[in-house]
Design a protein around this motif. Structure first.
Motif, PDB file in Angstrom:
ATOM      1  N   VAL A 160       0.846  -1.199   0.000  1.00  8.39           N
ATOM      2  CA  VAL A 160       0.000   0.000   0.000  1.00  8.39           C
ATOM      3  C   VAL A 160       0.878   1.245   0.000  1.00  8.39           C
ATOM      4  N   PHE A 161       1.971   1.203   0.754  1.00 11.18           N
ATOM      5  CA  PHE A 161       2.890   2.336   0.770  1.00 11.18           C
ATOM      6  C   PHE A 161       3.461   2.601  -0.619  1.00 11.18           C
ATOM      7  N   LEU A 162       3.867   1.556  -1.318  1.00  8.21           N
ATOM      8  CA  LEU A 162       4.377   1.726  -2.677  1.00  8.21           C
ATOM      9  C   LEU A 162       3.325   2.337  -3.593  1.00  8.21           C
ATOM     10  N   ALA A 163       2.099   1.822  -3.526  1.00  8.71           N
ATOM     11  CA  ALA A 163       1.024   2.345  -4.374  1.00  8.71           C
ATOM     12  C   ALA A 163       0.763   3.821  -4.081  1.00  8.71           C
ATOM     13  N   MET A 164       0.686   4.153  -2.805  1.00  7.60           N
ATOM     14  CA  MET A 164       0.375   5.542  -2.444  1.00  7.60           C
ATOM     15  C   MET A 164       1.537   6.476  -2.793  1.00  7.60           C
ATOM     16  N   ALA A 165       2.754   6.006  -2.624  1.00 10.05           N
ATOM     17  CA  ALA A 165       3.916   6.836  -2.959  1.00 10.05           C
ATOM     18  C   ALA A 165       4.001   7.091  -4.454  1.00 10.05           C
ATOM     19  N   ILE A 166       3.757   6.070  -5.250  1.00  6.82           N
ATOM     20  CA  ILE A 166       3.774   6.242  -6.707  1.00  6.82           C
ATOM     21  C   ILE A 166       2.699   7.227  -7.122  1.00  6.82           C
TER      22      ILE A 166
END
Length: 173
Positions: free
Chosen positions: A112-118
């Motif tokens: 989720v962190f990767l998705a939100m950061a992207i």
């Protein structure tokens, strides 16, 4: 130990529901375009009261979608492991289901962190400059809150694992 597992299971279920709702809804970003309000999500964008599918195969859209889906699936697997960790029978002495659930929740948090950061990086640096009057909306915020919920679910399950290990080591065989 059971209170940690119960708290972790509650956080995980709420987090998974939030992940699904955040991924499926169309309010990640709101903006004004040609005098009318518009909003977009990961799958559709809407102008006025008419919605259209996101047909562009842009890498950041696909990456955000993939990481949100992976996060939801990993969180669901963690929920199953968390439910099974309430059962006392174990065919493997060294396999602890609460540890496995905690790890799955941390992996879900990472996805989720990767998705939100992207999504945040592209939106602020590209889309934000394209649309003058814009803001993040409730689906986006729900994604960040879901990340926190899955993180705390992992913390709760790791605390339950630690308590179980301390009791196992302290009790004589």
């Amino acid at each position: 130990m059971y209170s940690f597992m119960g708290g972790g299971l509650f956080c995980a279920i709420v987090g998974n529901i939030m992940l699904v709702v955040s991924t499926a809804t169309d309010y990640w970003m709101q903006y004004h375009l040609s005098g009318s309000s518009a909003h977009q999500g990961l799958w559709r964008y809407c102008m006025g009261h008419k919605c259209y599918l996101q047909t562009d195969s842009i890498a950041y859209w696909n990456a955000t979608r993939a990481f949100m889906i992976l996060s939801g699936m990993t969180c669901f697997a963690g929920i199953l492991a968390g439910i099974f960790s309430f059962a006392h029978f174990s065919t493997f002495e060294r396999f602890n289901r609460s540890f496995a659930a905690g790890v799955m929740f941390f992996v879900s948090t990472f996805f989720v962190f990767l998705a939100m950061a992207i999504y945040t990086g592209i939106t602020v640096n590209f889309l934000g400059k394209r649309f003058g009057d814009w803001r993040f909306s409730w689906s986006y915020i729900m994604g960040w809150v879901a990340m926190l919920m899955t993180f705390f679910a992992g913390i709760f399950y790791m605390c339950a694992y630690r308590m179980h290990e301390c009791r196992r080591v302290a009790s004589p065989r």
